[in-house]
Scaffold this motif. Structure first.
Motif, PDB file in Angstrom:
ATOM      1  N   PRO A  11       0.811  -1.228   0.000  1.00  0.00           N
ATOM      2  CA  PRO A  11       0.000   0.000   0.000  1.00  0.00           C
ATOM      3  C   PRO A  11       0.842   1.275   0.000  1.00  0.00           C
ATOM      4  CG  PRO A  11       0.084  -0.932   2.193  1.00  0.00           C
ATOM      5  CD  PRO A  11       0.863  -1.862   1.323  1.00  0.00           C
ATOM      6  N   HIS A  12       2.100   1.164   0.366  1.00  0.00           N
ATOM      7  CA  HIS A  12       2.986   2.335   0.504  1.00  0.00           C
ATOM      8  C   HIS A  12       2.382   3.398   1.412  1.00  0.00           C
ATOM      9  CE1 HIS A  12       6.210   1.058  -2.042  1.00  0.00           C
ATOM     10  NE2 HIS A  12       5.385   0.751  -3.025  1.00  0.00           N
TER      11      HIS A  12
ATOM     12  N   GLN B  88       0.409   3.657   5.665  1.00  0.00           N
ATOM     13  CA  GLN B  88      -0.001   2.903   6.851  1.00  0.00           C
ATOM     14  C   GLN B  88      -1.499   2.625   6.786  1.00  0.00           C
ATOM     15  OE1 GLN B  88       2.092   1.480   8.876  1.00  0.00           O
ATOM     16  NE2 GLN B  88       3.718   2.427   7.660  1.00  0.00           N
TER      17      GLN B  88
ATOM     18  N   SER C 115      11.599  -6.993  -5.445  1.00  0.00           N
ATOM     19  CA  SER C 115      12.180  -6.145  -4.398  1.00  0.00           C
ATOM     20  C   SER C 115      11.260  -4.938  -4.166  1.00  0.00           C
ATOM     21  CB  SER C 115      13.562  -5.686  -4.880  1.00  0.00           C
ATOM     22  OG  SER C 115      14.095  -4.811  -3.946  1.00  0.00           O
TER      23      SER C 115
ATOM     24  N   ALA D 171       8.275  -5.185  -2.758  1.00  0.00           N
ATOM     25  CA  ALA D 171       6.858  -5.577  -2.837  1.00  0.00           C
ATOM     26  C   ALA D 171       6.226  -5.744  -1.454  1.00  0.00           C
ATOM     27  CB  ALA D 171       6.733  -6.869  -3.628  1.00  0.00           C
TER      28      ALA D 171
ATOM     29  N   LYS E 208       7.679  -7.972   1.204  1.00  0.00           N
ATOM     30  CA  LYS E 208       7.897  -9.313   1.782  1.00  0.00           C
ATOM     31  C   LYS E 208       8.290  -9.214   3.253  1.00  0.00           C
ATOM     32  CE  LYS E 208      11.086 -10.277  -1.284  1.00  0.00           C
ATOM     33  NZ  LYS E 208      11.062  -9.132  -2.213  1.00  0.00           N
ATOM     34  N   THR E 209       9.263  -8.337   3.516  1.00  0.00           N
ATOM     35  CA  THR E 209       9.756  -8.233   4.892  1.00  0.00           C
ATOM     36  C   THR E 209       8.642  -7.756   5.820  1.00  0.00           C
ATOM     37  OG1 THR E 209      11.842  -7.640   3.875  1.00  0.00           O
ATOM     38  CG2 THR E 209      11.700  -7.338   6.236  1.00  0.00           C
ATOM     39  N   GLU E 210       7.852  -6.788   5.341  1.00  0.00           N
ATOM     40  CA  GLU E 210       6.743  -6.275   6.161  1.00  0.00           C
ATOM     41  C   GLU E 210       5.737  -7.390   6.428  1.00  0.00           C
ATOM     42  OE1 GLU E 210       6.297  -3.256   7.581  1.00  0.00           O
ATOM     43  OE2 GLU E 210       8.312  -2.753   6.893  1.00  0.00           O
TER      44      GLU E 210
ATOM     45  N   ILE F 164       4.361  -8.970   9.931  1.00  0.00           N
ATOM     46  CA  ILE F 164       2.929  -9.049  10.303  1.00  0.00           C
ATOM     47  C   ILE F 164       2.610 -10.467  10.817  1.00  0.00           C
ATOM     48  CG2 ILE F 164       0.571  -8.992   9.348  1.00  0.00           C
ATOM     49  CD1 ILE F 164       1.706  -6.807   7.375  1.00  0.00           C
TER      50      ILE F 164
ATOM     51  N   ASN G 235      13.414   0.237  -3.173  1.00  0.00           N
ATOM     52  CA  ASN G 235      13.033   0.081  -1.770  1.00  0.00           C
ATOM     53  C   ASN G 235      14.068   0.744  -0.859  1.00  0.00           C
ATOM     54  OD1 ASN G 235      12.208  -0.829   0.702  1.00  0.00           O
ATOM     55  ND2 ASN G 235      12.419  -3.013   0.234  1.00  0.00           N
TER      56      ASN G 235
ATOM     57  N   ASN H 138      14.568   0.146   2.095  1.00  0.00           N
ATOM     58  CA  ASN H 138      15.064  -0.807   3.095  1.00  0.00           C
ATOM     59  C   ASN H 138      15.098  -2.217   2.493  1.00  0.00           C
ATOM     60  OD1 ASN H 138      15.891  -1.799   5.580  1.00  0.00           O
ATOM     61  ND2 ASN H 138      13.791  -2.114   6.293  1.00  0.00           N
ATOM     62  N   SER H 139      15.865  -2.341   1.424  1.00  0.00           N
ATOM     63  CA  SER H 139      15.840  -3.587   0.655  1.00  0.00           C
ATOM     64  C   SER H 139      16.781  -4.632   1.256  1.00  0.00           C
ATOM     65  CB  SER H 139      16.261  -3.269  -0.776  1.00  0.00           C
ATOM     66  OG  SER H 139      16.293  -4.432  -1.519  1.00  0.00           O
ATOM     67  N   SER H 140      16.272  -5.851   1.456  1.00  0.00           N
ATOM     68  CA  SER H 140      17.159  -6.902   1.992  1.00  0.00           C
ATOM     69  C   SER H 140      17.944  -7.503   0.838  1.00  0.00           C
ATOM     70  CB  SER H 140      16.365  -7.976   2.727  1.00  0.00           C
ATOM     71  OG  SER H 140      15.225  -8.307   1.994  1.00  0.00           O
ATOM     72  N   ARG H 141      19.242  -7.591   1.006  1.00  0.00           N
ATOM     73  CA  ARG H 141      20.099  -8.067  -0.074  1.00  0.00           C
ATOM     74  C   ARG H 141      20.602  -9.480   0.212  1.00  0.00           C
ATOM     75  NH1 ARG H 141      17.711  -6.129  -3.199  1.00  0.00           N
ATOM     76  NH2 ARG H 141      19.217  -6.728  -4.766  1.00  0.00           N
TER      77      ARG H 141
HETATM   78  N1  LIG Z   1       1.668  -3.881   4.611  1.00  0.00           N
HETATM   79  C1  LIG Z   1       2.327  -2.728   4.505  1.00  0.00           C
HETATM   80  N2  LIG Z   1       1.838  -1.619   5.085  1.00  0.00           N
HETATM   81  C2  LIG Z   1       2.484  -0.453   4.976  1.00  0.00           C
HETATM   82  N3  LIG Z   1       3.624  -0.279   4.277  1.00  0.00           N
HETATM   83  C3  LIG Z   1       4.160  -1.345   3.678  1.00  0.00           C
HETATM   84  C4  LIG Z   1       3.539  -2.634   3.754  1.00  0.00           C
HETATM   85  N4  LIG Z   1       4.294  -3.491   3.058  1.00  0.00           N
HETATM   86  C5  LIG Z   1       5.346  -2.777   2.584  1.00  0.00           C
HETATM   87  N5  LIG Z   1       5.266  -1.492   2.951  1.00  0.00           N
HETATM   88  C6  LIG Z   1       6.224  -0.412   2.598  1.00  0.00           C
HETATM   89  O1  LIG Z   1       7.024  -0.842   1.522  1.00  0.00           O
HETATM   90  C7  LIG Z   1       8.399  -0.805   1.861  1.00  0.00           C
HETATM   91  C8  LIG Z   1       9.126  -1.987   1.272  1.00  0.00           C
HETATM   92  O2  LIG Z   1       8.670  -3.161   1.890  1.00  0.00           O
HETATM   93  P1  LIG Z   1       9.636  -4.375   2.231  1.00  0.00           P
HETATM   94  O3  LIG Z   1      10.910  -3.897   2.744  1.00  0.00           O
HETATM   95  O4  LIG Z   1       8.867  -5.325   3.042  1.00  0.00           O
HETATM   96  O5  LIG Z   1       9.873  -4.929   0.762  1.00  0.00           O
HETATM   97  P2  LIG Z   1      10.616  -6.280   0.358  1.00  0.00           P
HETATM   98  O6  LIG Z   1       9.743  -7.011  -0.592  1.00  0.00           O
HETATM   99  O7  LIG Z   1      11.059  -7.002   1.551  1.00  0.00           O
HETATM  100  O8  LIG Z   1      11.828  -5.710  -0.462  1.00  0.00           O
HETATM  101  P3  LIG Z   1      13.284  -6.339  -0.633  1.00  0.00           P
HETATM  102  O9  LIG Z   1      13.164  -7.606  -1.388  1.00  0.00           O
HETATM  103  O10 LIG Z   1      13.988  -5.296  -1.415  1.00  0.00           O
HETATM  104  O11 LIG Z   1      13.816  -6.513   0.730  1.00  0.00           O
HETATM  105  C9  LIG Z   1       8.438  -0.806   3.387  1.00  0.00           C
HETATM  106  O12 LIG Z   1       9.549  -0.098   3.838  1.00  0.00           O
HETATM  107  C10 LIG Z   1       7.149  -0.100   3.752  1.00  0.00           C
HETATM  108  O13 LIG Z   1       7.320   1.281   3.722  1.00  0.00           O
END
Ligand SMILES: Nc1ncnc2c1ncn2[C@@H]1O[C@H](COP(=O)(O)OP(=O)(O)OP(=O)(O)O)[C@@H](O)[C@H]1O
Length: 802
Positions: free
Chosen positions: A88-89, A91, A132, A134, A136-138, A142, A177, A179-182
């Motif tokens: 959703p980018h 909250q 990346s 999308a 995943k980490t969030e 959850i 991103n 905060n991208s996990s590498r």
């Molecule tokens: N459910 C959510 N609610 C609010 N914001 C979110 C949500 N999911 C993702 N975001 C936003 O999107 C950003 C990127 O999400 P996240 O780090 O989880 O991506 P990722 O898929 O893990 O990327 P990467 O593969 O690069 O690590 C987060 O920093 C946050 O701001």
């Protein structure tokens, strides 16, 4: 999703569109629109929470449904067993309250709840995948929050600390991103009675990011927290990192870790141009101090390359470019050792795991990548995604088949995906050749050529035009072009010998080589990655797996709009269309028989009630099935399902009565057919038994004829011999007749022989007339009969039984 060639007037369709991905149209009479897809006549205001509820399950309707829901802040949608989540980018607190944990519907909470429920049946895993940025980490966070709240056990403080440390060491800001996990991460949780124990496994860190030139890993900015121009946020983050290390009992690591990072940063400052001039070498002293290295040793290595020729040691001067390459190698190797060193120590601190059956894992893997310059690292990342995709498709089919089996349905859901397997096979060949080249220490020229030769030969990895040093692979998510240059260096898990020697002598333990197990001595990067992946896939195959697919709504990281073309590309890339295809082939609409029974007046059993309703709603027999607990409907009968579930639409009792009558007739007809079938089959069995009896009788007749002839011939021969010699007839030739033991006077032998002959024949004929029964040869058969016993197959011997 077969595209119809001709449409009826007023048919709602989707036509492909460059800007919107699909454009809504209405077909004219008999119009030919080969690429058109059937459009859902109307969507419910909130869209479908499960896309299998779509009446026309195609990608255009799926896309429309997702966009409709996203606009209303509903970022989660199910496609059968798979949860789709769009970032959703912004909250969305209303989605994550504790009240949501008790609700059904598409949500990571529901997936976590299902995994928790099923963990008693065996270990469960939740695979979160996507590009990346999308989310995943969030999503993984959850899920962990859900586990913490519902299990009423504190997630170990250590787990939060581990995530925090990994975020510093393995995350970086990228274009997609901030905060991208590498690296890839598999988090194991064992939920015991009183606590949750955890363990973390990491996969392939993108260590080359250290020298890539863009934003570096977060820890670099945290280590320099107080430096001007960085802002106060980094200083605060540094404090968080220190607290996390302390929570893990690793406070002793804080100083060496941060000092080493600062040392690498110093080196990087001199590497901006990629070359190191002679006078710059002396500026490395402070970097060496921070890294705990001997400055003299580094100086010597930077100035000269040592070479052993026979018994002689040569020192060749290094050029500025070679000095740069050595320092780059040093920075990458030092960071890689730091990361793995810290991960290893954290794992040692977390190692206390409970019984395996209680296991719940969360896999957060890096997504598919297509950069401007794709190197070996990108190939390995995409290789991993290709494996996971294949696993996803296989699992999907398996799950659907299991459901059908448990409901007693026989369905053909199609073949397993094979094109992905081909791509993987070809990539395996390429990576094996790379390993061979690495083993022979062939540097760029030889190795690159060998690889290219092979790439030209493999079907999927084909050369693009005549550009040397490049090849393209048609992955499931799209075609990606890779550069082959620098692969041999990238594949080398061991740094240059000079670098390895330097790091090994460092006063900082974290920079020492990790302990080597005897099983995997000095594997190449790609070999180690593939064997880790193999172990992971093996583990996942033995677990109950739940999939969450995350998507980016647009490339701009904006919360305001969905780029439909971009989303469609991701949907295609992750194989959601395959889920839809499977659903299309099967019966995607399901409703529990209890719900069906609730819609009917009493007097119907659940199964019969479902049948009656289907007849009343005039759904063709081929389009529905009644399972053990659910009623299954084909994709086109969403209306029927709605009519079935809508409480406000009372069913006409007259219609129901008529349907019940027709259903009864149908059941009688089915019973009659079943009976006829049974009769037909049993008649066939009787017929087969009769022909077997006839065959036996025929055999008996032939044998009887044979015995008669033989007896007659023997008797005649004896009579003739007696006549010629003028002698008495000798004792009967009982060896032929088998059962006659002659104790009679010799003069009666001729008569007896005749008698025996006719008795034997008579017995054989009697046997012919007797109803056939298979009998085993009697043990009482005489010794003479034994001759025959040996000569003839045993089962035929019943004929000579007296
Ligand atoms: N459910 C959510 N609610 C609010 N914001 C979110 C949500 N999911 C993702 N975001 C936003 O999107 C950003 C990127 O999400 P996240 O780090 O989880 O991506 P990722 O898929 O893990 O990327 P990467 O593969 O690069 O690590 C987060 O920093 C946050 O701001």
């Amino acid at each position: 999703m077969a595209a119809r060639q001709r449409w009826s007037p007023g048919d709602a369709v989707w036509l492909p569109d460059k800007e919107l991905a699909f454009r809504a149209c209405v077909a004219g009479d008999g119009q030919e629109l080969p690429a058109a897809l059937r459009r859902e006549p109307r969507f419910p205001a909130a869209g479908y929470a499960d896309a299998v509820e779509l009446r026309w399950a195609n990608e255009a309707n799926l896309l429309e449904n997702l966009c409709l829901r996203y606009r209303q802040g509903q970022i989660y949608t199910n496609v059968s067993h798979v949860l789709l989540a769009i970032n959703p980018h912004r909250q969305l607190p209303h989605l994550y309250g504790e009240s949501m944990m008790k609700q059904a519907g598409p949500h990571p909470y529901t997936v976590a709840a299902l995994a928790l429920r099923r963990r008693r049946q065996g270990p469960q895993a939740i695979v979160v995948s996507g590009e990346s940025g999308a989310g995943k980490t969030e999503t993984a966070k959850i899920i962990m929050r859900y586990l913490e709240v519902t299990s009423q056990k504190e997630l170990p403080e250590k787990l939060t600390a581990v995530s925090r440390v990994l975020e510093s060491l393995g995350h970086a800001e990228t274009r997609q991103n901030p905060n991208s996990s590498r690296f890839g991460k598999y988090l194991t949780m064992r939920i015991g009675r009183h606590s949750i124990s955890t363990q973390v496994t990491t996969y392939m860190l993108e260590a080359s990011r250290v020298i890539a030139g863009g934003r570096n890993f977060h820890i670099f900015y945290e280590a320099l927290g107080a430096e001007p121009g960085l802002g106060p946020a980094w200083a605060a983050r540094r404090k968080e990192l220190e607290a996390a290390l302390e929570a893990l009992g690793l406070q002793a690591l804080t100083t060496p870790l941060l000092r080493a990072v600062a040392g690498i940063w110093r080196i990087l400052q001199h590497l901006r141009e990629g070359e190191i001039e002679e006078d710059e070498v002396s500026e490395m002293a402070s970097a060496c101090q921070l890294l705990g290295l001997s400055f003299q040793s580094l100086q010597a290595s930077l100035r000269h390359r040592r070479l052993r020729v026979g018994a002689e040691d040569l020192a060749l001067p290094r050029a500025a470019k070679q000095r740069g390459a050595l320092l780059r190698g040093l920075a990458v190797a030092a960071y890689s050792r730091l990361f793995h060193g810290v991960v290893r120590r954290m794992s040692d601190n977390l190692a206390d795991l409970g019984p395996e059956e209680e296991e719940l894992g969360i896999l957060d893997m890096y997504g598919f990548e297509d950069l401007q310059n794709n190197q070996l690292e990108q190939l390995l990342i995409n290789y991993t995604n290709e494996r996971l995709q294949l696993f996803f498709c296989d699992q999907l089919l398996v799950k659907e088949q299991q459901l059908c089996l448990s409901e007693g349905l026989k369905l053909d859901l199609g073949e397993r995906e094979t094109s992905g397997r081909q791509v993987l096979d070809n990539l395996d060949i390429v990576l094996n050749v790379l390993d061979d080249c690495s083993m022979q220490r062939l540097r760029s020229g030889g190795g690159g050529e060998a690889l290219e030769l092979l790439l030209r030969r493999t079907g999927e990895a084909r050369r693009r035009g005549h550009v040397a040093g490049r090849f393209a692979v048609r992955h499931y998510a799209g075609e990606v072009t890779y550069l082959t240059s620098g692969w041999l260096d990238a594949n080398d898990s061991q740094p240059l010998p000079e670098v390895a020697e330097l790091l090994q002598t460092s006063s900082n333990d974290l920079l020492h080589l990790e302990r080597q197990t005897s099983k995997r001595p000095c594997q190449s990067v790609n070999k180690r990655h593939r064997s880790d992946l193999e172990a992971l896939m093996k583990k996942l195959s033995a677990m109950g797996v739940h999939f969450i697919r995350c998507f980016r709504p647009n490339k701009e990281q904006s919360a305001d709009f969905v780029d439909r073309g971009f989303l469609l590309q991701q949907l295609r890339g992750c194989g959601v269309h395959q889920v839809l295809q499977v659903m299309q082939r099967g019966f995607p609409h399901r409703v529990s028989l209890q719900q069906v029974a609730a819609r009917l007046p009493g007097g119907f059993s659940e199964r019969v009630g479902a049948e009656v309703l289907m007849v009343a709603l005039q759904v063709p027999r081929s389009d529905w099935r009644v399972g053990v607990t659910q009623l299954f409907l084909k994709a086109a009968h969403r209306d029927a399902l709605e009519a079935l579930l809508a409480d406000d639409r009372p069913l006409d009792p007259a219609l129901l009565q008529e349907a019940a009558r027709r259903s009864r007739r149908l059941r009688w007809r089915r019973a009659f057919h079943a009976l006829s079938l049974v009769r037909f089959l049993s008649r066939g069995a009787a017929q087969r038994a009769r022909s077997a009896a006839l065959r036996r009788k025929l055999r008996a007749a032939l044998l009887a004829a044979f015995f008669l002839c033989a007896a007659r011939r023997a008797a005649r021969a004896r009579r003739l011999a007696a006549k010629a010699d003028g002698l008495q007839v000798p004792a009967p030739a009982s060896a032929v007749l088998g059962t006659i033991r002659s104790e009679t006077p010799e003069d009666q032998t001729g008569t007896l022989l005749e008698q025996a002959k006719s008795e034997k024949a008579e017995r054989a004929l009697r046997e012919l007339a007797r109803p056939c029964k298979r009998r085993r040869p009697s043990k009482a058969v005489s010794v003479e009969g034994g001759v025959l016993l040996e000569m003839l197959p045993k089962r035929r011997l019943c004929l000579v039984e007296p």
